[in-house]
Design a protein around this motif. Structure first.
Motif, mmCIF file in Angstrom:
data_model
loop_
_atom_site.group_PDB
_atom_site.id
_atom_site.type_symbol
_atom_site.label_atom_id
_atom_site.label_comp_id
_atom_site.label_asym_id
_atom_site.label_seq_id
_atom_site.Cartn_x
_atom_site.Cartn_y
_atom_site.Cartn_z
ATOM 1 N N GLY A 1 35.602 46.047 45.401
ATOM 2 C CA GLY A 1 37.161 46.360 45.354
ATOM 3 C C GLY A 1 38.028 45.864 46.548
ATOM 4 N N LEU A 2 36.994 45.928 47.674
ATOM 5 C CA LEU A 2 38.035 45.508 48.700
ATOM 6 C C LEU A 2 38.046 43.888 48.817
ATOM 7 C CD1 LEU A 2 35.603 47.304 51.676
ATOM 8 C CD2 LEU A 2 38.203 47.728 51.245
ATOM 9 N N THR A 3 37.343 43.276 48.077
ATOM 10 C CA THR A 3 37.488 41.861 48.179
ATOM 11 C C THR A 3 38.325 41.233 47.133
ATOM 12 O OG1 THR A 3 35.526 41.653 46.650
ATOM 13 C CG2 THR A 3 35.243 41.600 48.983
ATOM 14 N N MET A 4 38.862 42.329 46.392
ATOM 15 C CA MET A 4 39.684 41.860 45.076
ATOM 16 C C MET A 4 41.166 41.972 45.465
ATOM 17 S SD MET A 4 37.772 44.262 42.106
ATOM 18 C CE MET A 4 39.152 44.063 40.755
ATOM 19 N N THR A 5 41.929 41.068 44.727
ATOM 20 C CA THR A 5 43.284 40.987 44.939
ATOM 21 C C THR A 5 43.894 40.805 43.468
ATOM 22 O OG1 THR A 5 43.515 38.412 44.887
ATOM 23 C CG2 THR A 5 42.780 39.367 47.021
ATOM 24 N N PRO A 6 45.404 41.069 43.618
ATOM 25 C CA PRO A 6 46.132 41.043 42.194
ATOM 26 C C PRO A 6 45.900 39.467 41.589
ATOM 27 C CG PRO A 6 47.425 41.945 44.028
ATOM 28 C CD PRO A 6 46.284 41.489 44.716
ATOM 29 N N LEU A 7 45.380 38.403 42.632
ATOM 30 C CA LEU A 7 45.272 37.131 41.659
ATOM 31 C C LEU A 7 43.943 37.300 40.743
ATOM 32 C CD1 LEU A 7 45.504 35.028 45.005
ATOM 33 C CD2 LEU A 7 47.115 35.127 42.994
ATOM 34 N N ARG B 1 45.654 38.278 37.775
ATOM 35 C CA ARG B 1 46.643 37.294 37.245
ATOM 36 C C ARG B 1 46.092 36.142 36.290
ATOM 37 N NH1 ARG B 1 50.369 35.950 42.362
ATOM 38 N NH2 ARG B 1 50.516 38.022 42.442
ATOM 39 N N GLY B 2 44.797 35.924 37.004
ATOM 40 C CA GLY B 2 44.012 34.825 36.162
ATOM 41 C C GLY B 2 43.848 35.167 34.872
ATOM 42 N N VAL B 3 43.592 36.535 34.642
ATOM 43 C CA VAL B 3 43.252 36.962 33.295
ATOM 44 C C VAL B 3 44.642 36.826 32.360
ATOM 45 C CG1 VAL B 3 42.848 38.841 31.732
ATOM 46 C CG2 VAL B 3 41.726 38.913 34.194
ATOM 47 N N VAL C 1 35.646 34.542 38.217
ATOM 48 C CA VAL C 1 36.013 35.778 38.773
ATOM 49 C C VAL C 1 36.729 36.837 37.979
ATOM 50 C CG1 VAL C 1 37.798 36.536 40.689
ATOM 51 C CG2 VAL C 1 36.431 34.650 41.014
ATOM 52 N N SER C 2 37.600 36.060 36.907
ATOM 53 C CA SER C 2 38.401 37.006 36.026
ATOM 54 C C SER C 2 37.429 37.710 34.919
ATOM 55 C CB SER C 2 39.298 36.033 35.144
ATOM 56 O OG SER C 2 40.207 35.680 35.761
ATOM 57 N N VAL C 3 36.357 37.028 34.614
ATOM 58 C CA VAL C 3 35.437 37.666 33.460
ATOM 59 C C VAL C 3 34.510 38.736 34.265
ATOM 60 C CG1 VAL C 3 33.482 37.086 31.959
ATOM 61 C CG2 VAL C 3 35.419 35.454 32.077
ATOM 62 N N ALA C 4 34.069 38.428 35.448
ATOM 63 C CA ALA C 4 33.407 39.453 36.240
ATOM 64 C C ALA C 4 34.256 40.782 36.629
ATOM 65 C CB ALA C 4 32.838 38.664 37.501
#
Length: 334
Positions: free
Chosen positions: A57-63, A66-68, A134-137
């Motif tokens: 979670g710490l490594t995630m961003t809104p990007l 957004r990719g989804v 990243v989006s699928v994961a």
């Protein structure tokens, strides 16, 4: 113009997929040789998994989300492929090999888990579509509480009793809440998190290694008789998953880089979650397939990525989102 990925990123990615399997393998060997050392560790497995998911979670961003929105069709294909192919393969392999109930349920549970986060960095090494990976994961992890329990009940219920409701609660507590907590911390303390981001993969790696040590120690007395059949099941499960994932990408016209991402998003699992759920709901023996998968899918993923990268070194475009993928590598499960 075709450009090569930055050498520093490439080195970091290769180090991640090289060190992690070795670390997990050492932890597993320690659990097998000195199981008494890890007596009582089983109760810590959910907390260790929560640590891994908080780091994610710490490594995630809104990007990531957004990719989804930008490519919902491609992400939907990846999700359907992942949650159809891997659970189905797990069930078929368990039947074909005639695995005993505990191991059969464990193999199926691995198949019902969401994508492994290490798939992102392996996709980068393969010169695949990292943004799609990243989006699928990300989405498969968020959907896990709703998808993994009913799939496990449907496919593994013939082997062992499955309490889908309790399993859903466990996934919410050990996966979704820590991920959302990490994301919230990232949003409110972005600069502070950036300073320690490089530590996250290693902290996650240590947590997953501890999970494997606990799982192996809990079933050390029966591993020798089950080791060969479990290894065969894991190799087949992962291998067919990688091949069918790539095939789905090609058949749906997603293109070569996206097909490579699909291969790893389908074939690589969150085996840390599978080990935690198997330990809590079945037995340490049922968690053994997940422990073996943790090691094997990183090795096979790195080898397949190296082969794919070699094939397209002078013709494929550089992977998109590479830098973000390296930041989000939490060694899964890994």
């Amino acid at each position: 113009m075709i450009t090569e990925p930055p050498a520093s990123d490439d080195k970091a990615a290769r180090r991640a997929v090289t060190v992690f399997p070795v670390l997990v393998l050492v932890a597993g060997a320690a659990g097998l040789v000195t199981p008494g050392t890890f007596a009582g560790w089983t109760s810590t497995v959910p907390y260790l998994l929560g640590t891994v998911m908080f780091c994610m979670g710490l490594t995630m961003t809104p990007l990531d989300f957004r990719g989804v929105a930008k490519r919902p069709w491609a992400v939907a294909i990846g999700l359907v492929a992942h949650y159809v192919i891997m659970p189905g393969l797990g069930w078929l392999i368990a039947h074909a090999l005639g695995l005993p109930p505990q191991l059969a349920a464990g193999v199926i549970l691995v198949g019902c888990a969401p994508s492994g986060t290490a798939s992102n960095v392996v996709t980068f090494l393969a010169r695949g579509d990292v943004a799609l990976s990243v989006s699928v994961a990300t989405v498969s992890t968020v959907l896990a509480p709703l998808v993994t329990p009913p799939l496990t009940l449907l496919l593994a219920g013939e082997y062992l009793p499955v309490d889908a409701g309790s399993m859903m609660t466990d996934i919410l507590k050990t996966v979704l809440l820590p991920v959302l907590g990490g994301l919230l911390v990232r949003l409110v303390a972005d600069k502070l998190v950036d300073r320690v981001l490089g530590v996250m993969p290693w902290l996650s790696s240590l947590a997953v290694a501890a999970i494997v040590a606990a799982v192996v120690a809990g079933s050390a007395s029966t591993i020798k008789s089950a080791a060969v059949s479990v290894l065969i099941a894991v190799v087949l499960h992962n291998g067919f998953g990688l091949a069918l994932g790539y095939g789905v990408g090609k058949a749906t016209g997603l293109g070569r880089p996206a097909s490579r991402a699909m291969a790893f998003e389908v074939g690589m699992q969150n085996s840390g979650l599978a080990a935690s759920l198997a330990t809590a709901h079945f037995s340490p023996l049922a968690a053994l397939p997940a422990a073996v998968f943790s090691v094997w899918h990183n090795i096979s993923g790195a080898l397949v990525a190296a082969w794919l990268s070699h094939r397209s070194r002078h013709s494929a475009p550089a992977p998109a989102g590479a830098g973000h993928a390296l930041a989000t590598t939490t060694a899964e499960e890994a």
